[in-house]
Design a protein around this motif. Sequence first.
Motif, PDB file in Angstrom:
ATOM      1  N   ILE A 104      41.407   6.125  50.406  1.00  0.00           N
ATOM      2  CA  ILE A 104      41.027   6.704  49.116  1.00  0.00           C
ATOM      3  C   ILE A 104      42.249   6.898  48.237  1.00  0.00           C
ATOM      4  CG2 ILE A 104      40.094   8.769  47.984  1.00  0.00           C
ATOM      5  CD1 ILE A 104      38.286   9.094  50.469  1.00  0.00           C
ATOM      6  N   LYS A 105      42.101   6.506  46.971  1.00  0.00           N
ATOM      7  CA  LYS A 105      43.142   6.699  45.965  1.00  0.00           C
ATOM      8  C   LYS A 105      42.520   7.476  44.813  1.00  0.00           C
ATOM      9  CE  LYS A 105      44.461   3.171  43.371  1.00  0.00           C
ATOM     10  NZ  LYS A 105      45.184   1.986  42.837  1.00  0.00           N
ATOM     11  N   LYS A 106      43.151   8.582  44.429  1.00  0.00           N
ATOM     12  CA  LYS A 106      42.695   9.375  43.299  1.00  0.00           C
ATOM     13  C   LYS A 106      43.705   9.212  42.166  1.00  0.00           C
ATOM     14  CE  LYS A 106      40.664  12.985  46.211  1.00  0.00           C
ATOM     15  NZ  LYS A 106      40.638  14.443  46.479  1.00  0.00           N
ATOM     16  N   THR A 107      43.220   8.849  40.991  1.00  0.00           N
ATOM     17  CA  THR A 107      44.074   8.681  39.823  1.00  0.00           C
ATOM     18  C   THR A 107      43.574   9.606  38.728  1.00  0.00           C
ATOM     19  OG1 THR A 107      44.387   6.355  40.434  1.00  0.00           O
ATOM     20  CG2 THR A 107      45.023   6.997  38.192  1.00  0.00           C
ATOM     21  N   PHE A 108      44.505  10.326  38.094  1.00  0.00           N
ATOM     22  CA  PHE A 108      44.105  11.266  37.053  1.00  0.00           C
ATOM     23  C   PHE A 108      45.288  11.613  36.158  1.00  0.00           C
ATOM     24  CE2 PHE A 108      44.680  13.214  41.218  1.00  0.00           C
ATOM     25  CZ  PHE A 108      45.716  14.110  41.013  1.00  0.00           C
ATOM     26  N   GLU A 109      44.972  12.161  34.993  1.00  0.00           N
ATOM     27  CA  GLU A 109      45.973  12.606  34.030  1.00  0.00           C
ATOM     28  C   GLU A 109      46.208  14.100  34.210  1.00  0.00           C
ATOM     29  OE1 GLU A 109      47.653  10.695  31.544  1.00  0.00           O
ATOM     30  OE2 GLU A 109      46.862   9.130  32.870  1.00  0.00           O
ATOM     31  N   VAL A 110      47.462  14.537  34.099  1.00  0.00           N
ATOM     32  CA  VAL A 110      47.773  15.957  34.260  1.00  0.00           C
ATOM     33  C   VAL A 110      48.640  16.475  33.115  1.00  0.00           C
ATOM     34  CG1 VAL A 110      47.637  15.902  36.788  1.00  0.00           C
ATOM     35  CG2 VAL A 110      49.853  15.551  35.671  1.00  0.00           C
ATOM     36  N   LEU A 111      48.513  17.765  32.894  1.00  0.00           N
ATOM     37  CA  LEU A 111      49.409  18.525  32.030  1.00  0.00           C
ATOM     38  C   LEU A 111      50.154  19.479  32.946  1.00  0.00           C
ATOM     39  CD1 LEU A 111      46.806  19.496  29.293  1.00  0.00           C
ATOM     40  CD2 LEU A 111      48.416  17.600  29.225  1.00  0.00           C
ATOM     41  N   LEU A 112      51.467  19.445  32.929  1.00  0.00           N
ATOM     42  CA  LEU A 112      52.264  20.351  33.757  1.00  0.00           C
ATOM     43  C   LEU A 112      52.121  21.763  33.184  1.00  0.00           C
ATOM     44  CD1 LEU A 112      54.353  20.594  36.079  1.00  0.00           C
ATOM     45  CD2 LEU A 112      56.128  20.272  34.332  1.00  0.00           C
ATOM     46  N   THR A 113      51.633  22.700  34.000  1.00  0.00           N
ATOM     47  CA  THR A 113      51.422  24.068  33.523  1.00  0.00           C
ATOM     48  C   THR A 113      52.369  25.074  34.159  1.00  0.00           C
ATOM     49  OG1 THR A 113      49.670  24.419  35.172  1.00  0.00           O
ATOM     50  CG2 THR A 113      48.980  23.692  32.972  1.00  0.00           C
ATOM     51  N   ASN A 114      53.017  24.691  35.273  1.00  0.00           N
ATOM     52  CA  ASN A 114      53.964  25.598  35.911  1.00  0.00           C
ATOM     53  C   ASN A 114      54.913  24.795  36.776  1.00  0.00           C
ATOM     54  OD1 ASN A 114      54.794  27.249  38.450  1.00  0.00           O
ATOM     55  ND2 ASN A 114      54.321  28.767  36.905  1.00  0.00           N
ATOM     56  N   TYR A 115      56.189  25.119  36.694  1.00  0.00           N
ATOM     57  CA  TYR A 115      57.202  24.524  37.559  1.00  0.00           C
ATOM     58  C   TYR A 115      58.120  25.651  37.983  1.00  0.00           C
ATOM     59  CZ  TYR A 115      61.497  22.119  38.937  1.00  0.00           C
ATOM     60  OH  TYR A 115      62.618  21.716  39.608  1.00  0.00           O
ATOM     61  N   THR A 116      58.229  25.852  39.291  1.00  0.00           N
ATOM     62  CA  THR A 116      59.043  26.927  39.840  1.00  0.00           C
ATOM     63  C   THR A 116      59.993  26.350  40.870  1.00  0.00           C
ATOM     64  OG1 THR A 116      57.179  28.458  39.593  1.00  0.00           O
ATOM     65  CG2 THR A 116      58.962  29.141  41.056  1.00  0.00           C
ATOM     66  N   ASP A 117      61.278  26.719  40.770  1.00  0.00           N
ATOM     67  CA  ASP A 117      62.181  26.371  41.861  1.00  0.00           C
ATOM     68  C   ASP A 117      62.439  27.644  42.660  1.00  0.00           C
ATOM     69  OD1 ASP A 117      63.746  27.456  39.830  1.00  0.00           O
ATOM     70  OD2 ASP A 117      65.432  26.129  40.160  1.00  0.00           O
ATOM     71  N   THR A 118      62.486  27.485  43.972  1.00  0.00           N
ATOM     72  CA  THR A 118      62.587  28.645  44.865  1.00  0.00           C
ATOM     73  C   THR A 118      63.880  28.584  45.663  1.00  0.00           C
ATOM     74  OG1 THR A 118      61.339  27.500  46.581  1.00  0.00           O
ATOM     75  CG2 THR A 118      60.079  28.872  45.069  1.00  0.00           C
ATOM     76  N   HIS A 119      64.445  29.755  45.877  1.00  0.00           N
ATOM     77  CA  HIS A 119      65.699  29.871  46.609  1.00  0.00           C
ATOM     78  C   HIS A 119      65.570  31.013  47.610  1.00  0.00           C
ATOM     79  CE1 HIS A 119      67.436  27.348  43.452  1.00  0.00           C
ATOM     80  NE2 HIS A 119      66.671  28.052  42.646  1.00  0.00           N
ATOM     81  N   ASP A 120      65.449  30.675  48.884  1.00  0.00           N
ATOM     82  CA  ASP A 120      65.307  31.647  49.955  1.00  0.00           C
ATOM     83  C   ASP A 120      66.490  31.451  50.895  1.00  0.00           C
ATOM     84  OD1 ASP A 120      64.689  33.051  52.271  1.00  0.00           O
ATOM     85  OD2 ASP A 120      62.589  32.477  52.266  1.00  0.00           O
ATOM     86  N   ASP A 123      65.961  29.277  53.930  1.00  0.00           N
ATOM     87  CA  ASP A 123      65.239  28.011  53.811  1.00  0.00           C
ATOM     88  C   ASP A 123      65.960  27.094  52.822  1.00  0.00           C
ATOM     89  OD1 ASP A 123      63.273  26.139  54.247  1.00  0.00           O
ATOM     90  OD2 ASP A 123      61.639  27.316  53.391  1.00  0.00           O
ATOM     91  N   ALA A 124      65.553  25.850  52.800  1.00  0.00           N
ATOM     92  CA  ALA A 124      66.095  24.892  51.830  1.00  0.00           C
ATOM     93  C   ALA A 124      65.577  25.246  50.438  1.00  0.00           C
ATOM     94  CB  ALA A 124      65.653  23.477  52.198  1.00  0.00           C
ATOM     95  N   VAL A 125      66.299  24.823  49.415  1.00  0.00           N
ATOM     96  CA  VAL A 125      65.846  25.017  48.037  1.00  0.00           C
ATOM     97  C   VAL A 125      64.520  24.289  47.882  1.00  0.00           C
ATOM     98  CG1 VAL A 125      66.368  24.592  45.608  1.00  0.00           C
ATOM     99  CG2 VAL A 125      68.206  25.218  47.184  1.00  0.00           C
ATOM    100  N   GLY A 126      63.556  24.969  47.287  1.00  0.00           N
ATOM    101  CA  GLY A 126      62.222  24.390  47.158  1.00  0.00           C
ATOM    102  C   GLY A 126      61.742  24.365  45.728  1.00  0.00           C
ATOM    103  N   PHE A 127      60.550  23.815  45.547  1.00  0.00           N
ATOM    104  CA  PHE A 127      59.914  23.803  44.238  1.00  0.00           C
ATOM    105  C   PHE A 127      58.409  23.869  44.423  1.00  0.00           C
ATOM    106  CE2 PHE A 127      59.204  19.453  45.367  1.00  0.00           C
ATOM    107  CZ  PHE A 127      58.032  19.107  44.721  1.00  0.00           C
ATOM    108  N   SER A 128      57.735  24.288  43.380  1.00  0.00           N
ATOM    109  CA  SER A 128      56.284  24.177  43.324  1.00  0.00           C
ATOM    110  C   SER A 128      55.909  23.830  41.897  1.00  0.00           C
ATOM    111  CB  SER A 128      55.587  25.464  43.783  1.00  0.00           C
ATOM    112  OG  SER A 128      55.874  26.519  42.894  1.00  0.00           O
ATOM    113  N   ALA A 129      54.837  23.089  41.739  1.00  0.00           N
ATOM    114  CA  ALA A 129      54.362  22.692  40.420  1.00  0.00           C
ATOM    115  C   ALA A 129      52.849  22.765  40.402  1.00  0.00           C
ATOM    116  CB  ALA A 129      54.825  21.283  40.083  1.00  0.00           C
ATOM    117  N   GLU A 130      52.324  23.194  39.268  1.00  0.00           N
ATOM    118  CA  GLU A 130      50.881  23.259  39.063  1.00  0.00           C
ATOM    119  C   GLU A 130      50.547  22.485  37.799  1.00  0.00           C
ATOM    120  OE1 GLU A 130      49.481  27.301  39.110  1.00  0.00           O
ATOM    121  OE2 GLU A 130      50.718  27.786  40.833  1.00  0.00           O
ATOM    122  N   CYS A 131      49.460  21.750  37.868  1.00  0.00           N
ATOM    123  CA  CYS A 131      49.032  20.929  36.740  1.00  0.00           C
ATOM    124  C   CYS A 131      47.540  21.107  36.506  1.00  0.00           C
ATOM    125  CB  CYS A 131      49.286  19.451  37.025  1.00  0.00           C
ATOM    126  SG  CYS A 131      50.994  19.042  37.408  1.00  0.00           S
TER     127      CYS A 131
END
Length: 142
Positions: A104-120, A123-131
Amino acid sequence: MAYATHSKFTVVSLQSASGVPTDISRYCTNAETSEDYADIEAYGFGAPAKEYITDFPEATFSFEGHNDPVIDTLLADISAAQNAGTIVSRTVVFGPYGSTAGKIKKTFEVLLTNYTDTHDIGDAVGFSAECRISGAIVRTLY
């Protein structure tokens, strides 16, 4: 027996601000689509019970993982281009079961609504993104 595939085969491609499809799978440790359907009351006087119909889905795509200058630049450029009004949306190609023929392949258009970089510290430097998904999720096969 249920069909199961290990998540390590998941494929995520995100179109850059300049329009280039970029495979970001190696940076991601989690990716998911979500479709929520609101209900609309569809009954009138004299109805014996409440009746409902579904509204358009409100869909989102979120992903997270280990940050790196490549993914950081990709997401920062998309954010800047959205804010400048030079792009409206970006294309995502999501292969939750991998990208071999018949999957299965899902194709769609997104608008980036949140981008967070995390530093713990532990742990390794991380990120999260919501669209927010704009339009329909098109399901096809590789």
